[in-house]
Design an enzyme around this catalytic site. Structure first.
Site, PDB file in Angstrom:
ATOM      1  N   SER A 196       0.830  -1.215   0.000  1.00  0.00           N
ATOM      2  CA  SER A 196       0.000   0.000   0.000  1.00  0.00           C
ATOM      3  C   SER A 196       0.862   1.261   0.000  1.00  0.00           C
ATOM      4  O   SER A 196       0.345   2.367   0.012  1.00  0.00           O
ATOM      5  CB  SER A 196      -0.932  -0.002   1.221  1.00  0.00           C
ATOM      6  OG  SER A 196      -0.200  -0.156   2.416  1.00  0.00           O
TER       7      SER A 196
ATOM      8  N   THR B 290     -39.893  25.550 -10.796  1.00  0.00           N
ATOM      9  CA  THR B 290     -40.105  24.152 -10.414  1.00  0.00           C
ATOM     10  C   THR B 290     -40.181  23.432 -11.751  1.00  0.00           C
ATOM     11  O   THR B 290     -40.676  24.013 -12.733  1.00  0.00           O
ATOM     12  CB  THR B 290     -41.411  23.941  -9.626  1.00  0.00           C
ATOM     13  OG1 THR B 290     -42.502  24.377 -10.435  1.00  0.00           O
ATOM     14  CG2 THR B 290     -41.422  24.735  -8.312  1.00  0.00           C
TER      15      THR B 290
ATOM     16  N   SER C 130     -13.134  28.248 -27.005  1.00  0.00           N
ATOM     17  CA  SER C 130     -13.163  27.144 -27.952  1.00  0.00           C
ATOM     18  C   SER C 130     -12.079  27.379 -28.978  1.00  0.00           C
ATOM     19  O   SER C 130     -11.809  28.518 -29.368  1.00  0.00           O
ATOM     20  CB  SER C 130     -14.528  27.091 -28.640  1.00  0.00           C
ATOM     21  OG  SER C 130     -14.408  26.457 -29.907  1.00  0.00           O
TER      22      SER C 130
ATOM     23  N   LYS D  83     -17.108  31.562 -28.246  1.00  0.00           N
ATOM     24  CA  LYS D  83     -17.454  30.702 -27.128  1.00  0.00           C
ATOM     25  C   LYS D  83     -16.735  31.072 -25.827  1.00  0.00           C
ATOM     26  O   LYS D  83     -15.571  31.429 -25.802  1.00  0.00           O
ATOM     27  CB  LYS D  83     -17.101  29.227 -27.451  1.00  0.00           C
ATOM     28  CG  LYS D  83     -18.036  28.578 -28.431  1.00  0.00           C
ATOM     29  CD  LYS D  83     -19.471  28.410 -27.936  1.00  0.00           C
ATOM     30  CE  LYS D  83     -19.632  27.339 -26.896  1.00  0.00           C
ATOM     31  NZ  LYS D  83     -19.651  25.974 -27.396  1.00  0.00           N
TER      32      LYS D  83
ATOM     33  N   GLU E  45     -18.909  22.423 -15.291  1.00  0.00           N
ATOM     34  CA  GLU E  45     -19.156  21.092 -15.850  1.00  0.00           C
ATOM     35  C   GLU E  45     -18.285  20.041 -15.166  1.00  0.00           C
ATOM     36  O   GLU E  45     -18.733  18.926 -14.886  1.00  0.00           O
ATOM     37  CB  GLU E  45     -18.877  21.087 -17.349  1.00  0.00           C
ATOM     38  CG  GLU E  45     -19.814  21.981 -18.134  1.00  0.00           C
ATOM     39  CD  GLU E  45     -19.308  22.190 -19.552  1.00  0.00           C
ATOM     40  OE1 GLU E  45     -19.749  21.445 -20.439  1.00  0.00           O
ATOM     41  OE2 GLU E  45     -18.467  23.073 -19.772  1.00  0.00           O
TER      42      GLU E  45
ATOM     43  N   GLN F  80      -7.387  -2.305   3.828  1.00  0.00           N
ATOM     44  CA  GLN F  80      -6.340  -1.497   3.205  1.00  0.00           C
ATOM     45  C   GLN F  80      -6.898  -0.752   1.981  1.00  0.00           C
ATOM     46  O   GLN F  80      -6.333   0.240   1.542  1.00  0.00           O
ATOM     47  CB  GLN F  80      -5.172  -2.402   2.799  1.00  0.00           C
ATOM     48  CG  GLN F  80      -4.015  -1.692   2.151  1.00  0.00           C
ATOM     49  CD  GLN F  80      -2.802  -2.593   2.050  1.00  0.00           C
ATOM     50  OE1 GLN F  80      -2.163  -2.891   3.049  1.00  0.00           O
ATOM     51  NE2 GLN F  80      -2.500  -3.057   0.842  1.00  0.00           N
TER      52      GLN F  80
ATOM     53  N   LYS G 166      -8.180   3.490   1.771  1.00  0.00           N
ATOM     54  CA  LYS G 166      -7.498   4.781   1.636  1.00  0.00           C
ATOM     55  C   LYS G 166      -7.616   5.454   0.281  1.00  0.00           C
ATOM     56  O   LYS G 166      -7.916   6.651   0.196  1.00  0.00           O
ATOM     57  CB  LYS G 166      -6.023   4.625   2.012  1.00  0.00           C
ATOM     58  CG  LYS G 166      -5.845   4.449   3.503  1.00  0.00           C
ATOM     59  CD  LYS G 166      -4.465   3.953   3.845  1.00  0.00           C
ATOM     60  CE  LYS G 166      -4.522   2.995   5.011  1.00  0.00           C
ATOM     61  NZ  LYS G 166      -5.163   1.686   4.675  1.00  0.00           N
TER      62      LYS G 166
END
Ligand code: ARG
Length: 463
Positions: free
Chosen positions: A28, A160, A282, A288, A295, A327, A330
């Site tokens: 590890s 909504t 872009s 752009k 994102e 182990q 982690k």
């Protein structure tokens, strides 16, 4: 005698060293070296306690203390050579300590095991991440409060189903996120209180026959107390799971605002302008400006949910106490923590830097018949109509406006009276979006006055 090829930590029982594949699956050190500082802090606390209780001589403890400091500085400076053969951070540190100080190094492991050691190291590591998450969330909350303050009374559509519902204030919308991240804050704080018990001294699983002082090591490492049951102490990974679940909920909140930013920054909405610092261009379309950070936050969140599920799967069905499966705890937590901190920081940057476009927000606020509920409420109040009937009358008026391709305030009084004769001129007083929001004075409502009260309350909470 330890054979050359077998392990220097347990070689006595082994005639041969591990197969290369065994070493690869077992090690590890590739990832748990991130807990080096925690491992050394734990060892220093343990050594000091062993000396205090007379289990170690002061001379040995001092040699260990100095040796550990050297190891730490070697690791920090990058000169330390990690060895896969030595499996994990605990054995790498101890082996290097032995190179440096010789025989006393072998006495450090008295009255402890890697089982309580790894639980301690990992807890200390997770605790640091909880603290980092808490400050990251606080910074983000401050950024939302500042945005709320700028536009406490700016109107925008409330949605909504992503359909225009009723006008709300920009400040109110920002403060909704403050509440959400406020709950995240309390979840991390709760988890911190619950997890802050020291596993150190639980040893392999049963405790130890040495007269150790677990209160002392617990205090030295900033724990509130030693964990009360040695079996639980080495088998428990709830602290990591609580971190991951609090992180998941927080991440889910981040993804919701990320999504709103993606929508709001589009040419169709223009509710916000993101700063150049948190956008990209872009390579082909010169016009752009893309909300990439939003994102990526939206996407990265999945890794955090994945880590939460993965660790639950690792822990599921494990008999007490330690199993090597653990182990696998982690990497999941490391990855989730890294991505959470990055997402929090990126979101804070975007929120701080973004500009809400007051005119676009206001123009959109009145579209989609957003004050239809105000009209229905007026019918109830002014004409004493039952709400269900008022809803029906308003529905007919909306249909009329739709067929005339206009908004509700653009209908004439005659139009209105053709649907319900008792409607008077007063009705136009409630059809404006500013009227609409300032009338919503109920506690927790969107009226600017209520929003400003919330801002003040949060400013106090944060100071
Ligand atoms: N590298 C191990 C882990 O991360 C340390 C504990 C090993 N304990 C054991 N009994 N093999 O879990």
């Amino acid at each position: 005698m330890t054979k050359d090829t077998s392990n220097q930590m347990w070689g006595g029982r082994f005639a041969a060293g591990p197969d290369a594949i065994m070493e690869a699956i077992n090690a590890s050190i590739g990832f748990d070296q991130r807990m080096a500082a925690q491992d050394i802090a734990g060892s220093r606390a343990h050594a000091a306690m062993l000396a205090k209780t007379g289990i170690l001589t002061d001379t040995d403890a001092e040699a260990i203390r100095e040796g550990l400091l050297t190891v730490l500085s070697e690791i920090e400076s990058g000169s330390f050579e990690f060895s896969t053969a030595l499996e994990d951070i605990h054995m790498n540190v101890e082996a290097r300590l032995k190179d440096l100080i010789g025989e006393p190094a072998g006495r450090l492991h008295t009255g402890r095991s890697r089982n309580d050691q790894v639980a301690t190291d990992f807890k200390l590591w997770v605790r640091d991440q909880i603290d980092a998450a808490i400050s990251g969330i606080e910074a983000l909350i401050r950024a939302f409060v500042a945005q709320a303050e700028v536009g406490a009374d700016w109107v925008m559509p409330g949605f909504t189903h992503l359909q225009t519902a009723q006008p709300v204030t920009w400040g109110h919308h920002m403060m909704a996120y403050v509440e959400m991240f406020g709950r995240d804050l309390s979840r991390f704080k709760d988890a911190r209180v619950r997890m802050n018990e020291s596993p150190l001294g639980a040893a392999a699983l049963a405790g130890t026959s040495f007269p150790i002082d677990r209160e002392m090591t617990a205090a030295a490492l900033g724990f509130d107390r030693p964990a009360a049951n040695s079996l639980d102490a080495v088998a428990d990974r709830d602290f990591a799971l609580e971190f991951l679940s609090a992180a998941s909920i927080c991440a889910m909140h981040l993804s919701r605002f990320a999504e709103e930013l993606v929508i709001w920054s589009s040419a169709q909405f223009r509710f916000v302008t993101l700063s150049d610092r948190f956008s990209t261009g872009s390579s082909i379309m010169p016009q752009k400006k893309n909300p990439d950070a939003a994102e990526l936050i939206r996407a990265k969140i999945g890794r955090i949910f994945g880590a939460n599920t993965a660790l639950l799967m690792v822990m599921k069905g494990l008999p007490l106490t330690y199993s090597k499966d653990m182990q696998e705890d982690k990497e999941q937590v490391f990855d989730a923590a890294d991505n959470l901190m990055l997402a929090l920081a990126a979101m804070e940057g975007m929120v701080k830097d973004m500009t809400a476009n007051r005119e676009s927000l206001e123009a959109a606020a009145g579209s989609g018949f957003s004050t239809a509920t105000d009209l229905a409420d007026w019918l109830v109040r002014a004409l004493n109509m039952p709400f269900r009937d008022a809803h029906h009358v308003t529905g007919s008026l909306v249909a009329m406006a739709e067929s005339k391709n206009c908004d509700l305030p653009d209908l004439t009084l005659e139009d209105m009276q053709s649907v319900h004769a008792e409607i008077t001129d007063d009705v136009f007083g409630v059809l404006g979006v500013h009227n609409s929001v300032s009338s919503r004075m109920s506690y927790g409502g969107t009226a600017p006055q209520r929003v400003r009260e919330q801002i003040t309350a949060w400013r106090e909470k944060l100071s």
